[in-house]
Motif scaffolding. Structure first.
Motif, PDB file in Angstrom:
ATOM      1  N   ASP A  48       2.644  15.912  -0.371  1.00 34.08           N
ATOM      2  CA  ASP A  48       2.396  16.987   0.593  1.00 34.08           C
ATOM      3  C   ASP A  48       3.322  16.920   1.797  1.00 34.08           C
ATOM      4  OD1 ASP A  48       1.326  14.890   2.105  1.00 34.08           O
ATOM      5  OD2 ASP A  48      -0.734  15.640   2.042  1.00 34.08           O
ATOM      6  N   GLY A  49       4.150  15.875   1.871  1.00 45.54           N
ATOM      7  CA  GLY A  49       5.079  15.744   2.980  1.00 45.54           C
ATOM      8  C   GLY A  49       4.451  15.317   4.279  1.00 45.54           C
ATOM      9  N   LEU A  50       3.186  14.954   4.241  1.00 46.72           N
ATOM     10  CA  LEU A  50       2.444  14.638   5.460  1.00 46.72           C
ATOM     11  C   LEU A  50       1.761  13.268   5.404  1.00 46.72           C
ATOM     12  CD1 LEU A  50       1.090  15.338   8.168  1.00 46.72           C
ATOM     13  CD2 LEU A  50      -0.662  16.594   6.866  1.00 46.72           C
ATOM     14  N   HIS A  51       0.981  13.048   4.374  1.00 44.82           N
ATOM     15  CA  HIS A  51       0.153  11.837   4.360  1.00 44.82           C
ATOM     16  C   HIS A  51       0.936  10.619   3.876  1.00 44.82           C
ATOM     17  CE1 HIS A  51      -3.046  14.944   4.553  1.00 44.82           C
ATOM     18  NE2 HIS A  51      -3.579  14.031   5.350  1.00 44.82           N
ATOM     19  N   PRO A  52       0.611   9.445   4.411  1.00 43.17           N
ATOM     20  CA  PRO A  52       1.383   8.241   4.103  1.00 43.17           C
ATOM     21  C   PRO A  52       1.326   7.841   2.630  1.00 43.17           C
ATOM     22  CG  PRO A  52       0.089   7.926   6.101  1.00 43.17           C
ATOM     23  CD  PRO A  52      -0.386   9.207   5.481  1.00 43.17           C
ATOM     24  N   SER A  53       2.393   7.196   2.207  1.00 40.77           N
ATOM     25  CA  SER A  53       2.474   6.631   0.869  1.00 40.77           C
ATOM     26  C   SER A  53       1.738   5.293   0.828  1.00 40.77           C
ATOM     27  CB  SER A  53       3.937   6.396   0.496  1.00 40.77           C
ATOM     28  OG  SER A  53       4.496   5.411   1.373  1.00 40.77           O
ATOM     29  N   ALA A  54       1.559   4.778  -0.384  1.00 31.50           N
ATOM     30  CA  ALA A  54       0.939   3.462  -0.544  1.00 31.50           C
ATOM     31  C   ALA A  54       1.727   2.390   0.189  1.00 31.50           C
ATOM     32  CB  ALA A  54       0.834   3.115  -2.027  1.00 31.50           C
ATOM     33  N   GLU A  55       3.057   2.534   0.197  1.00 29.44           N
ATOM     34  CA  GLU A  55       3.896   1.542   0.873  1.00 29.44           C
ATOM     35  C   GLU A  55       3.667   1.562   2.379  1.00 29.44           C
ATOM     36  OE1 GLU A  55       5.174   2.377  -3.061  1.00 29.44           O
ATOM     37  OE2 GLU A  55       4.960   3.798  -1.375  1.00 29.44           O
ATOM     38  N   GLN A  56       3.531   2.770   2.945  1.00 21.43           N
ATOM     39  CA  GLN A  56       3.262   2.821   4.381  1.00 21.43           C
ATOM     40  C   GLN A  56       1.874   2.274   4.688  1.00 21.43           C
ATOM     41  OE1 GLN A  56       3.367   5.740   8.314  1.00 21.43           O
ATOM     42  NE2 GLN A  56       4.204   6.502   6.397  1.00 21.43           N
ATOM     43  N   TYR A  57       0.913   2.562   3.842  1.00 19.36           N
ATOM     44  CA  TYR A  57      -0.421   1.995   4.044  1.00 19.36           C
ATOM     45  C   TYR A  57      -0.388   0.468   3.970  1.00 19.36           C
ATOM     46  CZ  TYR A  57      -2.857   6.505   3.933  1.00 19.36           C
ATOM     47  OH  TYR A  57      -3.333   7.757   4.227  1.00 19.36           O
ATOM     48  N   ARG A  58       0.472  -0.063   3.112  1.00 14.12           N
ATOM     49  CA  ARG A  58       0.593  -1.517   3.064  1.00 14.12           C
ATOM     50  C   ARG A  58       1.107  -2.047   4.406  1.00 14.12           C
ATOM     51  NH1 ARG A  58       0.499  -5.953   0.127  1.00 14.12           N
ATOM     52  NH2 ARG A  58       1.953  -7.633   0.657  1.00 14.12           N
ATOM     53  N   ASP A  59       2.057  -1.354   4.995  1.00  9.88           N
ATOM     54  CA  ASP A  59       2.551  -1.764   6.310  1.00  9.88           C
ATOM     55  C   ASP A  59       1.417  -1.799   7.330  1.00  9.88           C
ATOM     56  OD1 ASP A  59       5.118  -1.920   5.277  1.00  9.88           O
ATOM     57  OD2 ASP A  59       5.744   0.032   6.063  1.00  9.88           O
ATOM     58  N   TRP A  60       0.551  -0.799   7.286  1.00 11.75           N
ATOM     59  CA  TRP A  60      -0.582  -0.768   8.215  1.00 11.75           C
ATOM     60  C   TRP A  60      -1.521  -1.933   7.955  1.00 11.75           C
ATOM     61  CZ3 TRP A  60      -2.575   4.985   8.481  1.00 11.75           C
ATOM     62  CH2 TRP A  60      -1.502   5.831   8.803  1.00 11.75           C
ATOM     63  N   ALA A  61      -1.799  -2.205   6.681  1.00 11.68           N
ATOM     64  CA  ALA A  61      -2.687  -3.313   6.331  1.00 11.68           C
ATOM     65  C   ALA A  61      -2.106  -4.638   6.823  1.00 11.68           C
ATOM     66  CB  ALA A  61      -2.921  -3.351   4.822  1.00 11.68           C
ATOM     67  N   VAL A  62      -0.790  -4.790   6.707  1.00 10.09           N
ATOM     68  CA  VAL A  62      -0.131  -6.006   7.203  1.00 10.09           C
ATOM     69  C   VAL A  62      -0.314  -6.126   8.719  1.00 10.09           C
ATOM     70  CG1 VAL A  62       2.122  -7.077   7.572  1.00 10.09           C
ATOM     71  CG2 VAL A  62       1.520  -6.200   5.310  1.00 10.09           C
ATOM     72  N   LEU A  63      -0.171  -5.001   9.422  1.00  9.84           N
ATOM     73  CA  LEU A  63      -0.354  -5.021  10.877  1.00  9.84           C
ATOM     74  C   LEU A  63      -1.799  -5.348  11.251  1.00  9.84           C
ATOM     75  CD1 LEU A  63       1.754  -1.864  11.820  1.00  9.84           C
ATOM     76  CD2 LEU A  63       2.295  -4.238  12.418  1.00  9.84           C
ATOM     77  N   ALA A  64      -2.755  -4.841  10.471  1.00 16.11           N
ATOM     78  CA  ALA A  64      -4.169  -5.067  10.778  1.00 16.11           C
ATOM     79  C   ALA A  64      -4.639  -6.454  10.360  1.00 16.11           C
ATOM     80  CB  ALA A  64      -5.026  -4.011  10.082  1.00 16.11           C
ATOM     81  N   PHE A  65      -3.924  -7.086   9.447  1.00 21.21           N
ATOM     82  CA  PHE A  65      -4.362  -8.348   8.858  1.00 21.21           C
ATOM     83  C   PHE A  65      -4.677  -9.434   9.896  1.00 21.21           C
ATOM     84  CE2 PHE A  65      -3.377 -12.420   6.667  1.00 21.21           C
ATOM     85  CZ  PHE A  65      -4.370 -12.384   5.703  1.00 21.21           C
ATOM     86  N   PRO A  66      -3.795  -9.706  10.878  1.00 18.24           N
ATOM     87  CA  PRO A  66      -4.124 -10.759  11.848  1.00 18.24           C
ATOM     88  C   PRO A  66      -5.394 -10.466  12.646  1.00 18.24           C
ATOM     89  CG  PRO A  66      -1.787 -10.205  11.959  1.00 18.24           C
ATOM     90  CD  PRO A  66      -2.449  -9.162  11.116  1.00 18.24           C
ATOM     91  N   GLU A  67      -5.605  -9.221  13.007  1.00 16.24           N
ATOM     92  CA  GLU A  67      -6.802  -8.873  13.761  1.00 16.24           C
ATOM     93  C   GLU A  67      -8.037  -8.963  12.882  1.00 16.24           C
ATOM     94  OE1 GLU A  67      -7.012  -8.683  16.853  1.00 16.24           O
ATOM     95  OE2 GLU A  67      -4.897  -8.468  17.419  1.00 16.24           O
ATOM     96  N   ALA A  68      -7.903  -8.601  11.611  1.00 19.29           N
ATOM     97  CA  ALA A  68      -9.046  -8.753  10.700  1.00 19.29           C
ATOM     98  C   ALA A  68      -9.383 -10.228  10.511  1.00 19.29           C
ATOM     99  CB  ALA A  68      -8.705  -8.102   9.357  1.00 19.29           C
ATOM    100  N   LEU A  69      -8.363 -11.058  10.389  1.00 16.14           N
ATOM    101  CA  LEU A  69      -8.603 -12.505  10.291  1.00 16.14           C
ATOM    102  C   LEU A  69      -9.356 -13.001  11.527  1.00 16.14           C
ATOM    103  CD1 LEU A  69      -5.292 -14.071   8.915  1.00 16.14           C
ATOM    104  CD2 LEU A  69      -7.500 -13.920   7.744  1.00 16.14           C
ATOM    105  N   ALA A  70      -8.885 -12.575  12.693  1.00 15.13           N
ATOM    106  CA  ALA A  70      -9.547 -12.991  13.929  1.00 15.13           C
ATOM    107  C   ALA A  70     -10.985 -12.473  13.993  1.00 15.13           C
ATOM    108  CB  ALA A  70      -8.746 -12.498  15.136  1.00 15.13           C
ATOM    109  N   ALA A  71     -11.167 -11.242  13.543  1.00 16.72           N
ATOM    110  CA  ALA A  71     -12.512 -10.656  13.546  1.00 16.72           C
ATOM    111  C   ALA A  71     -13.455 -11.464  12.673  1.00 16.72           C
ATOM    112  CB  ALA A  71     -12.457  -9.222  13.051  1.00 16.72           C
TER     113      ALA A  71
END
Length: 201
Positions: free
Chosen positions: A174-197
């Motif tokens: 659709d030219g708008l919503h993120p791909s699986a690869e971009q979502y992986r980037d987000w998950a990587v960014l969230a990972f340290p905070e999830a670990l801390a949580a």
């Protein structure tokens, strides 16, 4: 895949993963990363629908009636408020109310709640012909609101907007919503905070 630790993901199209397979959603990828680290997190229970604004997510939570406590809760909401031209002051009030609900689902422990910023859809092909600078300005203003609310209430905050701006073509058909690869980037960014949580960092 199941685990003993429950995870609730609240949001809109970015959480339900419009255009990608269920296992490619960023909360599901995050749960898989945590399991790979030896942490028994279940796949997320997701309350999210494409197009939802803050008030629509609030109503969606009422309808879904998730039952806490959850060990981990994530919240990513607001892009549709911005897209529809809804006022920042309304977003501030409604986002804080949603964040308080999220904290409640985490058993009252704000440290178990991870807030993600709104990505910048203005860089995507979908935004061709629109005022990309104005979209970026408004997204930044909304993200300042969710960042400040997270900090004030003691939740964790992850900024995915810069990553979204670095990958304007990492989108689905659709030219708008993120791909699986971009979502992986987000998950990587969230990972340290999830670990801390989860007390596992």
């Amino acid at each position: 895949m199941s685990g003993s630790l429950r995870y609730l993901a609240l949001g809109d199209s970015y959480t339900i993963g419009e255009g990608v397979a269920p296992e490619e959603r960023w909360p599901t990828q995050l749960a898989a990363m945590l399991r790979a680290r030896g942490i028994g997190v279940a796949d997320p229970e997701i309350v999210a629908t494409t197009g939802w604004t803050t008030d629509e997510l609030d109503a969606g939570i009422d309808a879904a009636a998730p039952r806490g406590p959850y060990t981990l809760v994530s919240l990513l909401i607001g892009v549709n408020n911005q897209y529809r031209g809804r006022p920042a002051d309304e977003y501030r009030a409604q986002f804080r109310a949603l964040l308080r609900r999220a904290i409640g689902f985490a058993g009252g422990d704000a440290g178990r709640v991870v807030v993600l910023s709104i990505p910048d859809w203005g860089v995507t092909p979908f935004a061709e012909g629109r005022d990309r600078a104005q979209i970026a300005h408004e997204i930044d203003a909304f993200n300042a609101i969710n960042r400040d609310a997270a900090r004030e209430l003691g939740a964790r905050w992850v900024d995915v907007a810069p990553a979204s701006r670095l990958a304007p073509s990492a989108v689905v058909g659709d030219g708008l919503h993120p791909s699986a690869e971009q979502y992986r980037d987000w998950a990587v960014l969230a990972f340290p905070e999830a670990l801390a949580a989860l007390g596992a960092n």
